[in-house]
Scaffold this active site. Structure first.
Site, PDB file in Angstrom:
ATOM      1  N   ARG A 592       0.835  -1.200   0.000  1.00 34.76           N
ATOM      2  CA  ARG A 592       0.000   0.000   0.000  1.00 34.76           C
ATOM      3  C   ARG A 592       0.870   1.251   0.000  1.00 34.76           C
ATOM      4  O   ARG A 592       1.976   1.263   0.549  1.00 34.76           O
ATOM      5  CB  ARG A 592      -0.881   0.044   1.252  1.00 34.76           C
ATOM      6  CG  ARG A 592      -1.966  -1.003   1.309  1.00 34.76           C
ATOM      7  CD  ARG A 592      -2.788  -0.842   2.574  1.00 34.76           C
ATOM      8  NE  ARG A 592      -1.940  -0.835   3.758  1.00 34.76           N
ATOM      9  CZ  ARG A 592      -2.208  -0.162   4.880  1.00 34.76           C
ATOM     10  NH1 ARG A 592      -3.291   0.567   4.947  1.00 34.76           N
ATOM     11  NH2 ARG A 592      -1.390  -0.225   5.919  1.00 34.76           N
ATOM     12  N   SER A 653       8.667  -5.147   5.932  1.00 36.63           N
ATOM     13  CA  SER A 653       8.417  -6.226   6.898  1.00 36.63           C
ATOM     14  C   SER A 653       9.205  -7.491   6.582  1.00 36.63           C
ATOM     15  O   SER A 653       8.636  -8.577   6.403  1.00 36.63           O
ATOM     16  CB  SER A 653       6.909  -6.531   6.948  1.00 36.63           C
ATOM     17  OG  SER A 653       6.197  -5.356   7.251  1.00 36.63           O
ATOM     18  N   ASP A 707       6.706  -3.786  10.121  1.00 38.76           N
ATOM     19  CA  ASP A 707       5.296  -3.638  10.488  1.00 38.76           C
ATOM     20  C   ASP A 707       5.083  -3.788  11.984  1.00 38.76           C
ATOM     21  O   ASP A 707       4.136  -3.235  12.548  1.00 38.76           O
ATOM     22  CB  ASP A 707       4.429  -4.640   9.717  1.00 38.76           C
ATOM     23  CG  ASP A 707       4.925  -6.076   9.852  1.00 38.76           C
ATOM     24  OD1 ASP A 707       6.014  -6.293  10.419  1.00 38.76           O
ATOM     25  OD2 ASP A 707       4.233  -6.983   9.354  1.00 38.76           O
TER      26      ASP A 707
END
Length: 966
Positions: A592, A653, A707
């Protein structure tokens, strides 16, 4: 439990002793007093979905006529002007129930059933809905009993003993008088059992015994039941309120029959259902229509609130003979029914049974005949004193077809005319037809309940039927099937006549109980390695703590499986952050791009999701980062941000060694990524180089985080106590605020720094090998990073479905699942996704829905299969939650000790689909954490977009001061 279809009338002497032998086939003998005429059971029949109302009327009376309203049936006046034919017709109409009234009876039965199933209303229910603790029917594999098995059955009310020597080979006997003997009842039964076994030279190895006890009992297990009340002439003292299985077992031990174990107790209705299940297809409903009446069916266990079972199925005995004791049947009762009830030994009780059971039908006929005699319609000029004798017609009303009426009447000395015989036959037919129609209303209620509870558009089910009334009166079965079809058109029921449901059914229940016990033992053995003890979890906690210390040490860091990477994040949001920030979230196949606006009144975000094709994930690093920059530019164009230079927080991540807030070296790819030329490189620099190649000069990366850190920062904005981040989704990881003095890999002693644990690799050095099962090894071997991320492969959503799949394959191979049939679809890797675990384990999910999920995977599952799959899913997800709790316990205990606190209060920011979507994962995790870290009070706060909002907040905190580092 009340016996439904008793074959012995009250007050009648027991049948003469019987002994029948059969080898390789079942041999049965009719009870004494039963002739062969009319006794053959009707063939299996299917209930048609659309029988006509006119057909129902014709079946009841032998001629078609409109059905009168209830008020008309019960209040037609007698006048001298009425012809004798009209007077008989009036009586017939009184005994005919219109279809709309039968529909009302069905609806009331449904209400009464729901009342009996509910814990809140059960005590006031007339339809008791007693759990039988039978959770399975024969599975059709032929393994209910094995060759050489010996299964005993024992029936209390008729004094019958039986022995199943092997499948298809039966020995049966009957040897005791009514219970009016000097011995205690159960001592007497045990004595008869000893004599019986001596007579058949029974083996001395363990003999499981099934006990048919057709009296009302409160059952709490298959082999535990307290007698509620006696019936059928039994009144033995000091038994009510006691466990009858225990009484029998104690009596058996007195006889030194130590090899005989009572393993199951049931009533004859359940026996009928189980016997009919032996024909290849499962039978899930049964009803008895004989001396008395009763029914049972397989219900969703979660709906049976009086039982403790919350999953699977549970056989429920309706005890519907008491239906109407609260007055709900008053509008269909005739004066004849009222007379019968008043003269019975239990007035006001068993109202439904008194309309249906053969014990009472003869009495109803007698009262109708007495009324017609008084009106000079029958037996004119003849002596009819015999009709004033109670029970004189008790057992004859359904045997008066084909000339039987004249024989019975003449035997009573009534000297009937041809017309008398015809009219008496009509009355008997009407009484029995009404009984069949009422049974159909009850059966329709059961079928509709099953259809609704299983959320089916159409129910297809087998119904076992037994009892002398059903067997001896062909018209009864015709009416039962026809009216059931009218009242429950959404159900297709096949009626299966039972043959000796009491005896064979008891042995079948016993055999099924043994089969399930053996299967449970095998399943438990197979799943045992995945079931962790408290000591196991404490050991995992200690190992995690050891690896954490190694990872923090300057000299030991290189050899630690838990890398304990510094993030250079040294503070959490304090609420003064303001401005617009870009965030990039890369952690899986989707990523995203976000714009985050931090203002005094809160945080607002806009975002877009972009897909990374597999070819890009596993291609070159240059292609991967080019694709990322192209997506960032597309987002900025859509948001009118191309001309602005905004600080960007990059959520990356994957395992990295962070050398600064904006510098992170990739240590290894995970989650299916394998882009070349990236490992060992600074990912921020790779992103900046891609921006230069794409001539995107407005990119300002100020912070790179994973994350887990983003989740902690996101929750820290809402809760200042949030100093731990946890991710349990596709992968798993944790971070926390460590004292700088303990971080040997970074200079400085003051304050704290967020440590990215990268605990997914915990165990890569072999320290968790003892906890890895064969199933875990099979999963690991097929991954692109075999031998890596061992802890993650025990916990995260990417792997749990695969673990379950391999367990299911092992169960199929052992013929414990799907009847041992090959399941080609189950051979497909990743076919059983982790989201199925979450769905299958939802509280209150009907097994029918579990079956539907499995059928979508082309797995044809029975209810037993569905329950077993559910158990496997629960075992795998529970282990994952407990291992996660052990790791987290090591973290919070270290933080508590670091700060010298007796009690630590801390908040964990948590994210990930497994934690959020699985119905029980969070509950199991938190419970085990409380057990393993009792001196820590841990609050869990679910992150709202931690990887996106959190990255922006790291950038915001970085920009808060004049410097870009903490």
């Amino acid at each position: 439990m009340q016996r439904g279809g008793g074959r012995q009338s009250l007050g009648r002497a027991p049948p003469a002793p019987l002994v029948c032998l059969g080898v390789g086939r079942r041999v049965s003998c009719p009870p004494a007093g039963r002739g062969s005429e009319g006794d053959a059971p009707p063939p299996s029949t299917q209930v048609p979905s659309e029988p006509s109302p006119e057909r129902w009327s014709l079946l009841c009376t032998g001629k078609a006529h409109p059905c009168p309203a209830p008020s008309e049936r019960h209040s037609l006046p007698f006048t001298p002007a009425l012809t004798s034919r009209a007077q008989v017709q009036r009586a017939l109409l009184a005994l005919t129930i219109p279809l709309e009234a039968l529909q009302a009876v069905k609806d009331r039965m449904l209400q009464a059933m729901r009342k009996g199933l509910s814990r809140q209303t059960h005590a006031q229910a007339n339809v008791r809905m007693l759990p039988a603790y039978i959770c399975s029917t024969p599975d059709g594999t032929g393994k209910a009993a094995q060759p050489g098995d010996v299964l005993l059955w024992l029936q209390a009310s008729a004094g019958a003993l039986g022995c199943l020597l092997q499948p298809g080979c039966w020995v049966m006997g009957s040897s005791w008088p009514p219970p009016t003997m000097p011995l205690q009842l159960f001592d007497f039964i045990a004595q008869c059992l000893r004599q019986f076994l001596a007579g058949i030279s029974s083996p001395q190895h363990r003999l499981p015994l099934g006990f048919v006890f057709p009296f009302s009992c409160r059952q709490t297990q298959l082999d535990k039941a307290e007698l509620i009340s006696w019936s059928k002439g039994f009144s033995c003292s000091d038994v009510e309120g006691k466990d009858v299985v225990q009484l029998l077992q104690s009596a058996i031990k007195k006889q030194e029959l130590h090899h005989v174990d009572v393993v199951a107790l049931m009533n004859d209705t359940v026996g009928t259902m189980m016997t009919c299940s032996m024909r290849g297809e499962p039978c899930e409903v049964a009803l008895i229509v004989g001396t008395g009446t009763n029914s049972c069916f397989m219900a969703e266990a979660q709906l049976v609130e009086m039982a403790e079972e919350i999953s699977g199925q549970m056989c429920v005995i309706t005890e519907w003979g008491c239906f109407g004791d609260d007055g709900t049947l008053s509008d269909i009762l005739t004066p004849y029914d009222q007379h019968v009830d008043q003269e019975s030994f239990n007035p006001g009780e068993k109202r439904f049974e008194k309309l249906v059971g053969s014990l009472y039908l003869g009495e109803i006929v007698r009262h109708v005949l007495t009324a017609l005699v008084a009106e000079k319609v029958l037996f004119t000029g003849r002596s009819v004193a015999i009709l004033r004798t109670k029970d004189v017609l008790k057992t004859h009303c359904h045997r008066w077809e084909d000339g039987g009426a004249r024989r019975v009447l003449e035997a009573l000395g009534l000297q009937p005319s041809e017309q008398d015989c015809c009219r008496v036959q009509q009355i008997c037919r009407a009484v029995v037809s009404r009984a069949a129609a009422l049974c159909a209303a009850g059966l329709a209620a059961i079928l509709s309940h099953m259809c609704q509870s299983q959320e089916l558009e159409r129910l297809v089910v087998n119904v076992g039927v037994d009892g002398e009334l059903y067997r001896g009166y062909t018209r009864f079965g015709e009416i039962l099937q026809s009216v059931t079809g009218l009242l429950a058109p959404e159900c297709m029921a096949t009626l299966l006549p039972s043959v000796d449901g009491t005896g064979q059914g008891a042995a079948v229940v016993t055999a099924v109980a043994l089969r399930l016990a053996a299967q449970r033992h095998e399943v438990d053995q197979l799943l045992a390695p995945l079931q962790l003890s408290r000591a196991d979890l404490e050991r995992v906690q200690a190992l995690m703590r050891r690896e954490m210390e190694l990872g923090l040490g300057l000299e030991s860091h290189a050899n630690a499986s838990v890398r304990m990477l510094p993030t250079y994040v040294r503070g959490t949001p304090d609420g003064t952050e303001r401005g617009e920030f870009l965030a990039l979230d890369l952690g899986g196949t989707n990523f995203r791009v976000l714009v985050v606006r931090v203002a005094q009144d809160g945080i607002r975000m806009a975002s877009e999701i972009y897909v990374i094709p597999t070819a890009v994930m596993q291609g070159t690093g240059e292609a991967l980062f080019n694709h990322i920059i192209e997506c960032i530019m597309d987002f900025q164009l859509k948001q009118n941000l191309l001309e602005q230079v905004l600080p960007l927080g990059f959520t990356f991540s994957f395992p990295c060694q962070q050398l600064g807030l904006d510098k992170a070296v990739l240590l290894s790819w995970t989650k299916g990524f394998s882009a070349s030329g990236c490992v060992g490189q600074d990912v921020v620099q790779l992103l900046r180089e891609a921006a230069q190649r794409k001539q995107h000069l407005g990119l300002k990366v100020v912070a790179v985080v994973n994350d887990t850190v983003g989740t902690m920062m996101s929750c820290g904005y809402d809760d200042p106590k949030c100093e731990i981040g946890l991710i349990v989704g596709t992968g798993t990881n944790a971070c926390y605020m460590e004292e700088m003095r303990n971080v040997g890999t970074v200079e400085g002693e003051q304050g704290r720094m967020c440590i990215n644990m990268e605990w997914g690799a915990f165990g890569d050095n072999g320290c968790l090998d003892d906890f890895f099962t064969d199933f875990d090894r099979l999963v690991d071997e097929k991954t692109i990073n075999a031998g890596k991320q061992r802890f993650e492969k025990l916990i995260s959503g990417m792997y749990l479905g695969e673990i379950v799949r391999h367990i299911l394959l092992a169960l199929v191979e052992k013929q414990l699942l799907f009847r041992g049939k090959p399941c080609p679809k189950l051979q497909t890797r990743d076919i059983f996704q982790t989201k199925f675990l979450s769905t299958i384990e939802i509280d209150g999910l009907a097994l029918q829905q579990v079956r539907a999920i499995l059928q979508d995977l082309e797995l044809q599952a029975s209810f037993e299969d569905s329950l077993l799959v559910q158990k496997v899913c629960q075992t795998v997800s529970l282990r994952a939650a407990q291992l996660c709790a052990a790791g987290l316990a090591a973290v919070v205990e270290k933080m508590r000790e670091n700060r010298g606190l007796a009690q630590l209060a801390v908040t964990v920011g948590v994210d990930g689909t497994l934690y959020k979507m699985h119905p029980r994962f969070s509950q199991h995790l938190q419970q085990m954490l409380r057990d393993l870290a009792p001196n820590c009070t841990v609050t869990f706060l679910q992150s709202e977009d931690g990887s996106g909002k959190g990255a922006a907040l790291v950038a915001a905190v970085a920009c808060r001061g004049a410097e870009l580092s903490f």
